[in-house]
Design a protein around this motif. Structure first.
Motif, mmCIF file in Angstrom:
data_model
loop_
_atom_site.group_PDB
_atom_site.id
_atom_site.type_symbol
_atom_site.label_atom_id
_atom_site.label_comp_id
_atom_site.label_asym_id
_atom_site.label_seq_id
_atom_site.Cartn_x
_atom_site.Cartn_y
_atom_site.Cartn_z
ATOM 1 N N GLU A 325 0.835 -1.208 0.000
ATOM 2 C CA GLU A 325 0.000 0.000 0.000
ATOM 3 C C GLU A 325 0.868 1.255 0.000
ATOM 4 O O GLU A 325 1.877 1.317 0.701
ATOM 5 C CB GLU A 325 -0.900 -0.020 1.240
ATOM 6 N N CYS A 443 -5.541 -2.508 2.321
ATOM 7 C CA CYS A 443 -5.499 -2.540 3.780
ATOM 8 C C CYS A 443 -6.694 -3.282 4.363
ATOM 9 O O CYS A 443 -6.937 -4.433 4.029
ATOM 10 C CB CYS A 443 -5.383 -1.122 4.318
ATOM 11 N N TYR A 444 -7.492 -2.601 5.188
ATOM 12 C CA TYR A 444 -8.485 -3.337 5.956
ATOM 13 C C TYR A 444 -9.752 -3.652 5.172
ATOM 14 O O TYR A 444 -10.692 -4.225 5.719
ATOM 15 C CB TYR A 444 -8.739 -2.633 7.283
ATOM 16 N N THR A 466 -1.184 -3.581 1.805
ATOM 17 C CA THR A 466 -1.462 -2.998 3.109
ATOM 18 C C THR A 466 -0.203 -2.367 3.682
ATOM 19 O O THR A 466 0.916 -2.635 3.222
ATOM 20 C CB THR A 466 -2.016 -4.067 4.074
#
Length: 566
Positions: A325, A443-444, A466
């Motif tokens: 990321e 990411c999440y 991420t």
């Protein structure tokens, strides 16, 4: 000592413990629930000890037994209520149950999410003072869902086995709501504890995470099927011998259920293949750049050099290169020279997938540029072939709720980007040269069950870029990896995870780790791409099976209760 005597002695011991929990004042039970909730966090990474639920969940049930009966379907032992009194007003039992459940949930999330504080210490001089408040208020807020689950369960509270099913239904519904309300945060659900066993987590392919969590809750709370309140109710003719039998029957049934889940998962793994996509060879790069160094101007050149050096490490026979990321401290679409340097890195037939900050110019004078947390696919000539913009942004990390108002009073999100990031349209399936189409997640976004692929265009794999450098070596990156493993099982797709500081991994469609780069280690991971499975039931039907399970469980319990009352 024969089994009957053992059961009798055990029943009396449990009766003493359960009655003690039920009879405490509400404030004491809330304190005990807070402790039990905190112990429950040991089920999750990095502790990975889900058997703790066999202690904490029955204790929660017995604490709720002490709440005064309420509602049409309240316990049949109305004259034998616990410590809150028989003549409480209608609403008091619900508030008491809510308070106990809220304390249990708060304890779980304080210990389970302690690592959130790490992000505020990256720039401690600016954000450090917020860290304890962030963890506390996050835990308190998430605990509301547990409190509501327990309050709802009290509306239908019955005796014996039935109340476990009622609480499991309400608990699971609460977890589902927590995963969807106010953008959702389905972190450390019951099912996440199953990641401790590769065989156990295979059931997520059939039941999904919430359905698996429902079954696990029922099994782990089985000891509380022993309901000592019934021993004192002369109207029920509930003999002591029957009560004693409940001591071992319910746990044995729970262990049988868990054994069946494990056996089914083990058989699935035993027959699992290890097929890979022909001609696709992945290289995942983990640079291990500290978050407080990443955006310093003086580090830009060295960061680019580091990525180039790692990517070109021998043997350079990869076909697809994957960086994490926001890999580079540049706006890549504005750096044609940099992209041409990448073109020299990529040989014919090779391509690069990387996370990057992307911008769009302001539409009108006086407006600011719009920024996105994106994923780019870059071809061998350095051109950007496809782009995905992150849709599920992190509140207070990538944007502020009521952004303009909070910025006006001096607050800012952790990324310190004025105005915050813009969100993209949602899951997408991107074409990648010489490889199956991919679902990119930033990411999440990987933590949201059923929302990791686009509808109607199933990809052949998932890439999750991420940057867990925000959370150091805490439990956060380990829990994040566990989420990725569950998504792989649910979707029947490989998940390739590129993390800035770790934990990078290649995960097959059965949730098995085919390779990892440890946390805070620099390195590359070379692996073939595991072939996708046929869509598992959860990938095809989503949470419909969960709805049927919860409806059936609640109908059976309430139907039986209605017949007994009639």
């Amino acid at each position: 000592m024969n089994r009957g005597h053992w059961a009798e002695s055990g029943a009396r011991g449990l009766e003493t413990y359960a009655a003690w929990l039920a009879g405490r004042r509400l404030a004491v039970r809330m304190g005990l629930a807070l402790l039990a909730g905190a112990l429950s966090a040991l089920a999750f990474e990095p502790f990975s000890f889900p058997p703790v639920f066999f202690l904490t969940l029955p204790s929660l049930v017995w604490m709720l037994d002490g709440v005064a009966p309420a509602g049409r379907w309240a316990a049949r032992v109305e004259g034998v209520s616990g410590g809150d009194g028989e003549k409480a007003r209608f609403w008091r039992p619900f508030l008491s149950a809510f308070a106990i459940g809220w304390a249990f949930g708060t304890g779980t999330f304080v210990l389970g999410l302690y690592w959130v504080a790490e992000a505020f210490y990256v720039e401690a001089d600016i954000f450090g003072w917020m860290a304890p408040f962030a963890v506390f208020f996050l835990a308190v807020g998430l605990g509301l869902f547990t409190g509501l689950s327990c309050a709802a369960a009290r509306l239908f509270w019955v005796g014996g086995y039935g109340r476990l099913a009622v609480l499991a239904v309400c608990w699971t519904a609460g977890e589902w709501l927590r995963g969807h309300v106010l953008t959702g945060f389905p972190w450390n659900t019951m099912a996440q504890g199953a990641v401790a066993s590769e065989a156990m987590m295979q059931s997520a392919a059939l039941l999904g995470p919430y359905g698996l969590g429902f079954v696990l809750f029922l099994a782990a709370s089985g000891l509380a099927a022993y309901d000592p309140r019934l021993a004192y109710d002369p109207r029920l003719a509930y003999e002591r011998s029957a009560l004693s039998r409940a001591l071992w029957q319910a746990p044995m049934a729970a262990l049988l259920v868990l054994a069946l889940l494990w056996i089914g998962g083990a058989l699935r793994l035993a027959t699992a293949g290890d097929e890979t996509v022909a001609g696709v060879r992945l290289r995942v790069v983990q640079p291990n750049i500290a978050q407080d160094q990443k955006w310093l101007k003086e580090n830009r050149t060295s960061i680019v050099g580091q990525y180039m050096r790692l990517s070109a490490a021998a043997p350079a026979d990869f076909t697809h290169l994957i960086w994490p990321e926001s890999a580079l401290p540049f706006l890549l679409e504005r750096e044609p020279i940099l992209r041409r340097a990448f073109a020299r890195l990529l040989e014919p037939g090779q391509s690069l997938i990387l996370g990057a900050v992307r911008s769009e110019p302001a539409g009108e004078p006086g407006q600011r540029d719009r920024y996105f947390n994106a994923v780019h696919v870059i071809g061998e000539d350095g051109d950007i072939l496809a782009t995905y913009d992150k849709a599920h942004l992190v509140p207070f990390g990538e944007y502020l709720p009521m952004q303009g108002l909070l910025e006006a009073i001096g607050l800012q999100q952790l990324t310190r980007l004025r105005g915050g990031y813009e969100s993209g349209p949602g899951p997408m399936t991107l074409a990648v040269p010489d490889a199956p189409a991919v679902s990119p997640l930033v990411c999440y976004e990987i933590i949201f069950p059923g929302a990791v692929t686009a509808r109607g265009a199933r990809p052949g794999w998932i890439v999750n870029v991420t940057n867990d450098a925000w959370f150091g070596t805490s439990g956060g990156p380990y829990q994040h990896l566990a989420q990725a493993r569950l998504r792989a099982v649910e979707e029947g797709l490989a998940v390739v995870r590129a993390a800035n500081t770790g934990i990078s991994a290649v995960i097959d469609p059965y949730g098995r780790l085919l390779g990892t780069i440890d946390i805070e280690k620099e390195g590359v991971l070379d692996r073939p791409l595991p072939k996708a499975l046929a869509p598992p039931p959860y990938a095809r039907f989503g949470d419909w099976m969960l709805v049927l399970m919860l409806f059936a469980a609640l109908s059976l319990v309430l139907g039986r209760e209605a017949r007994s009352r009639g």
